[in-house]
Design an enzyme around this catalytic site. Structure first.
Site, PDB file in Angstrom:
ATOM      1  N   VAL A 111       0.863  -1.196   0.000  1.00 60.06           N
ATOM      2  CA  VAL A 111       0.000   0.000   0.000  1.00 60.06           C
ATOM      3  C   VAL A 111       0.898   1.244   0.000  1.00 60.06           C
ATOM      4  O   VAL A 111       1.740   1.407   0.885  1.00 60.06           O
ATOM      5  CB  VAL A 111      -0.899   0.024   1.257  1.00 60.06           C
ATOM      6  CG1 VAL A 111      -1.744   1.292   1.291  1.00 60.06           C
ATOM      7  CG2 VAL A 111      -1.775  -1.225   1.305  1.00 60.06           C
ATOM      8  N   VAL A 113       1.089   5.637  -1.193  1.00 57.84           N
ATOM      9  CA  VAL A 113       0.632   6.892  -1.814  1.00 57.84           C
ATOM     10  C   VAL A 113       1.877   7.781  -1.962  1.00 57.84           C
ATOM     11  O   VAL A 113       2.674   7.909  -1.024  1.00 57.84           O
ATOM     12  CB  VAL A 113      -0.427   7.606  -0.933  1.00 57.84           C
ATOM     13  CG1 VAL A 113      -0.755   8.995  -1.473  1.00 57.84           C
ATOM     14  CG2 VAL A 113      -1.700   6.758  -0.845  1.00 57.84           C
ATOM     15  N   LEU A 122      -6.194  10.399   0.483  1.00 57.22           N
ATOM     16  CA  LEU A 122      -6.176   9.480  -0.663  1.00 57.22           C
ATOM     17  C   LEU A 122      -5.805   8.050  -0.268  1.00 57.22           C
ATOM     18  O   LEU A 122      -6.273   7.093  -0.894  1.00 57.22           O
ATOM     19  CB  LEU A 122      -5.229  10.005  -1.747  1.00 57.22           C
ATOM     20  CG  LEU A 122      -5.713  11.277  -2.437  1.00 57.22           C
ATOM     21  CD1 LEU A 122      -4.676  11.786  -3.428  1.00 57.22           C
ATOM     22  CD2 LEU A 122      -7.038  11.027  -3.154  1.00 57.22           C
ATOM     23  N   GLY A 123      -4.988   7.902   0.798  1.00 58.55           N
ATOM     24  CA  GLY A 123      -4.674   6.549   1.281  1.00 58.55           C
ATOM     25  C   GLY A 123      -5.956   5.853   1.744  1.00 58.55           C
ATOM     26  O   GLY A 123      -6.178   4.671   1.467  1.00 58.55           O
ATOM     27  N   LYS A 124      -6.785   6.621   2.415  1.00 59.66           N
ATOM     28  CA  LYS A 124      -8.064   6.100   2.898  1.00 59.66           C
ATOM     29  C   LYS A 124      -8.963   5.720   1.709  1.00 59.66           C
ATOM     30  O   LYS A 124      -9.572   4.652   1.695  1.00 59.66           O
ATOM     31  CB  LYS A 124      -8.722   7.199   3.747  1.00 59.66           C
ATOM     32  CG  LYS A 124      -9.774   6.720   4.671  1.00 59.66           C
ATOM     33  CD  LYS A 124     -10.011   7.685   5.827  1.00 59.66           C
ATOM     34  CE  LYS A 124     -10.357   9.094   5.437  1.00 59.66           C
ATOM     35  NZ  LYS A 124     -10.610   9.964   6.597  1.00 59.66           N
ATOM     36  N   ASP A 147       3.431  -1.898   8.885  1.00 58.91           N
ATOM     37  CA  ASP A 147       4.638  -1.361   9.511  1.00 58.91           C
ATOM     38  C   ASP A 147       4.202  -0.616  10.771  1.00 58.91           C
ATOM     39  O   ASP A 147       3.100  -0.041  10.803  1.00 58.91           O
ATOM     40  CB  ASP A 147       5.353  -0.400   8.547  1.00 58.91           C
ATOM     41  CG  ASP A 147       6.000  -1.131   7.381  1.00 58.91           C
ATOM     42  OD1 ASP A 147       6.197  -2.360   7.494  1.00 58.91           O
ATOM     43  OD2 ASP A 147       6.293  -0.480   6.356  1.00 58.91           O
ATOM     44  N   GLN A 149       4.746   2.198  12.046  1.00 58.00           N
ATOM     45  CA  GLN A 149       4.378   3.627  11.958  1.00 58.00           C
ATOM     46  C   GLN A 149       3.045   3.862  11.262  1.00 58.00           C
ATOM     47  O   GLN A 149       2.577   5.003  11.196  1.00 58.00           O
ATOM     48  CB  GLN A 149       5.502   4.436  11.288  1.00 58.00           C
ATOM     49  CG  GLN A 149       5.708   4.206   9.812  1.00 58.00           C
ATOM     50  CD  GLN A 149       6.586   2.983   9.508  1.00 58.00           C
ATOM     51  OE1 GLN A 149       6.890   2.177  10.378  1.00 58.00           O
ATOM     52  NE2 GLN A 149       6.993   2.854   8.246  1.00 58.00           N
ATOM     53  N   TYR A 154      -4.233   2.113   9.536  1.00 59.64           N
ATOM     54  CA  TYR A 154      -5.093   0.952   9.266  1.00 59.64           C
ATOM     55  C   TYR A 154      -6.201   0.816  10.318  1.00 59.64           C
ATOM     56  O   TYR A 154      -7.306   0.399  10.006  1.00 59.64           O
ATOM     57  CB  TYR A 154      -4.245  -0.324   9.187  1.00 59.64           C
ATOM     58  CG  TYR A 154      -3.336  -0.375   7.982  1.00 59.64           C
ATOM     59  CD1 TYR A 154      -3.860  -0.292   6.697  1.00 59.64           C
ATOM     60  CD2 TYR A 154      -1.958  -0.492   8.119  1.00 59.64           C
ATOM     61  CE1 TYR A 154      -3.036  -0.332   5.578  1.00 59.64           C
ATOM     62  CE2 TYR A 154      -1.124  -0.540   7.003  1.00 59.64           C
ATOM     63  CZ  TYR A 154      -1.676  -0.456   5.739  1.00 59.64           C
ATOM     64  OH  TYR A 154      -0.870  -0.496   4.627  1.00 59.64           O
TER      65      TYR A 154
HETATM   66  C1  LIG Z   1       0.435   5.008   4.813  1.00 66.47           C
HETATM   67  C2  LIG Z   1      -0.021   5.836   3.622  1.00 66.47           C
HETATM   68  C3  LIG Z   1      -0.510   4.897   2.503  1.00 66.47           C
HETATM   69  C4  LIG Z   1      -1.174   6.749   4.058  1.00 66.47           C
HETATM   70  O1  LIG Z   1      -1.620   7.482   2.935  1.00 66.47           O
HETATM   71  P1  LIG Z   1      -2.204   8.960   3.092  1.00 66.47           P
HETATM   72  O2  LIG Z   1      -2.794   9.325   1.780  1.00 66.47           O
HETATM   73  O3  LIG Z   1      -1.175   9.878   3.629  1.00 66.47           O
HETATM   74  O4  LIG Z   1      -3.323   8.733   4.198  1.00 66.47           O
HETATM   75  P2  LIG Z   1      -4.658   9.579   4.403  1.00 66.47           P
HETATM   76  O5  LIG Z   1      -4.384  11.016   4.130  1.00 66.47           O
HETATM   77  O6  LIG Z   1      -5.760   8.952   3.621  1.00 66.47           O
HETATM   78  O7  LIG Z   1      -4.934   9.350   5.936  1.00 66.47           O
HETATM   79  C5  LIG Z   1      -6.070   8.668   6.409  1.00 66.47           C
HETATM   80  C6  LIG Z   1      -6.114   8.759   7.915  1.00 66.47           C
HETATM   81  O8  LIG Z   1      -4.998   8.051   8.453  1.00 66.47           O
HETATM   82  C7  LIG Z   1      -4.158   8.938   9.197  1.00 66.47           C
HETATM   83  N1  LIG Z   1      -2.772   8.570   8.865  1.00 66.47           N
HETATM   84  C8  LIG Z   1      -2.154   8.661   7.687  1.00 66.47           C
HETATM   85  N2  LIG Z   1      -0.894   8.220   7.781  1.00 66.47           N
HETATM   86  C9  LIG Z   1      -0.736   7.843   9.064  1.00 66.47           C
HETATM   87  C10 LIG Z   1       0.341   7.318   9.791  1.00 66.47           C
HETATM   88  N3  LIG Z   1       1.521   7.072   9.234  1.00 66.47           N
HETATM   89  N4  LIG Z   1       0.144   7.041  11.119  1.00 66.47           N
HETATM   90  C11 LIG Z   1      -1.040   7.282  11.688  1.00 66.47           C
HETATM   91  N5  LIG Z   1      -2.103   7.800  11.044  1.00 66.47           N
HETATM   92  C12 LIG Z   1      -1.948   8.069   9.759  1.00 66.47           C
HETATM   93  C13 LIG Z   1      -4.500  10.342   8.731  1.00 66.47           C
HETATM   94  O9  LIG Z   1      -4.252  11.277   9.728  1.00 66.47           O
HETATM   95  C14 LIG Z   1      -5.975  10.198   8.431  1.00 66.47           C
HETATM   96  O10 LIG Z   1      -6.732  10.277   9.617  1.00 66.47           O
HETATM   97  P3  LIG Z   1      -8.257  10.820   9.620  1.00 66.47           P
HETATM   98  O11 LIG Z   1      -9.070   9.804   8.869  1.00 66.47           O
HETATM   99  O12 LIG Z   1      -8.605  10.896  11.056  1.00 66.47           O
HETATM  100  O13 LIG Z   1      -8.218  12.126   8.919  1.00 66.47           O
HETATM  101  C15 LIG Z   1       1.110   6.754   3.073  1.00 66.47           C
HETATM  102  O14 LIG Z   1       1.556   7.567   4.134  1.00 66.47           O
HETATM  103  C16 LIG Z   1       2.294   5.993   2.494  1.00 66.47           C
HETATM  104  O15 LIG Z   1       2.287   5.636   1.313  1.00 66.47           O
HETATM  105  N6  LIG Z   1       3.325   5.771   3.312  1.00 66.47           N
HETATM  106  C17 LIG Z   1       4.565   5.138   2.845  1.00 66.47           C
HETATM  107  C18 LIG Z   1       4.364   3.683   2.488  1.00 66.47           C
HETATM  108  C19 LIG Z   1       3.859   2.876   3.662  1.00 66.47           C
HETATM  109  O16 LIG Z   1       4.337   3.002   4.791  1.00 66.47           O
HETATM  110  N7  LIG Z   1       2.868   2.010   3.369  1.00 66.47           N
HETATM  111  C20 LIG Z   1       2.299   1.114   4.350  1.00 66.47           C
HETATM  112  C21 LIG Z   1       3.108  -0.143   4.441  1.00 66.47           C
HETATM  113  S1  LIG Z   1       2.434  -1.275   5.633  1.00 66.47           S
END
Ligand SMILES: CC(C)(COP(=O)(O)OP(=O)(O)OC[C@H]1O[C@@H](n2cnc3c(N)ncnc32)[C@H](O)[C@@H]1OP(=O)(O)O)[C@@H](O)C(=O)NCCC(=O)NCCS
Length: 174
Positions: A111, A113, A122-124, A147, A149, A154
């Site tokens: 996963v 973004v 957008l992750g959501k 992971d 962090q 999730y």
């Molecule tokens: C993890 C990831 C996919 C999240 O995507 P994103 O587009 O930034 O997430 P969103 O903006 O949709 O966030 C959705 C919700 O999760 C929360 N959130 C996002 N990243 C978070 C994090 N690292 N830790 C805790 N909360 C997080 C946001 O605050 C938001 O909360 P809300 O619904 O209360 O507003 C993105 O940060 C990413 O690609 N990270 C690097 C790759 C990675 O670590 N992937 C996961 C591997 S297991």
């Protein structure tokens, strides 16, 4: 904020012609500056591996051999890509895939973004779309490996740590 704009079929200009009658969805999303951007969610399977590698590089993931990535995609049950659409051009900005037994279980992998598009919801959107597609195939048990962090990311989507005390167990070669 995300507005569900419309469903589309393979006849749309931004979608290359493939056989599947229902490929994804086009959304209108406000970015962090309040400007509208068009985001496409797609389940087309024919992705440019170099573009995908660039996306994974952008979040600092270790590189994997492309021939293995290709095989992993071929054997995935579901592949979801997320694109920024500008006119007839599009840029890969998100990705997730799932493996499955096609009946009961699916596991979500990879996963991501792009950092330029993170923290805009957008992750959501991507994850909810993956879950919706899996549920539409009547898959009821959806798992993933988080992971440390991103556990809260999730959790907000309804994933639980150790439900009923069940632990994930791993075996690695020495
Ligand atoms: C993890 C990831 C996919 C999240 O995507 P994103 O587009 O930034 O997430 P969103 O903006 O949709 O966030 C959705 C919700 O999760 C929360 N959130 C996002 N990243 C978070 C994090 N690292 N830790 C805790 N909360 C997080 C946001 O605050 C938001 O909360 P809300 O619904 O209360 O507003 C993105 O940060 C990413 O690609 N990270 C690097 C790759 C990675 O670590 N992937 C996961 C591997 S297991």
């Amino acid at each position: 904020m995300v507005f569900w704009k419309r469903f589309f079929t393979s006849s749309d200009a931004v979608v290359p012609s493939v056989d599947a009658p229902f490929l994804g969805e086009l959304l209108e999303v406000n970015n962090s500056s309040g400007l509208k951007q068009q985001i496409l969610l797609s389940v087309e399977r024919d992705l440019d591996l170099y573009e995908l590698e660039e996306l994974c590089d952008s979040v600092g993931w270790a590189r994997r051999p492309l021939r293995k990535v290709k095989k992993a995609l071929e054997f995935s049950f579901l592949i979801v890509s997320m694109w920024e659409v500008k006119g007839t051009r599009r840029r890969l900005i998100g990705f997730a895939r799932a493996t499955s037994d096609h009946a009961f279980n699916a596991t979500i992998w990879d996963v991501v973004v792009h950092p330029d598009f993170q923290s805009q919801g957008l992750g959501k959107v991507l994850m909810r779309y993956v879950i919706r597609r899996l549920r539409s195939e009547d898959i009821s048990n959806i798992t993933l490996f988080a992971d440390p962090q991103v556990i809260d990311f999730y959790r907000r989507l309804g994933f639980m740590l150790d439900p009923e005390g069940i632990k994930g167990m791993f075996w690695y070669p020495n």
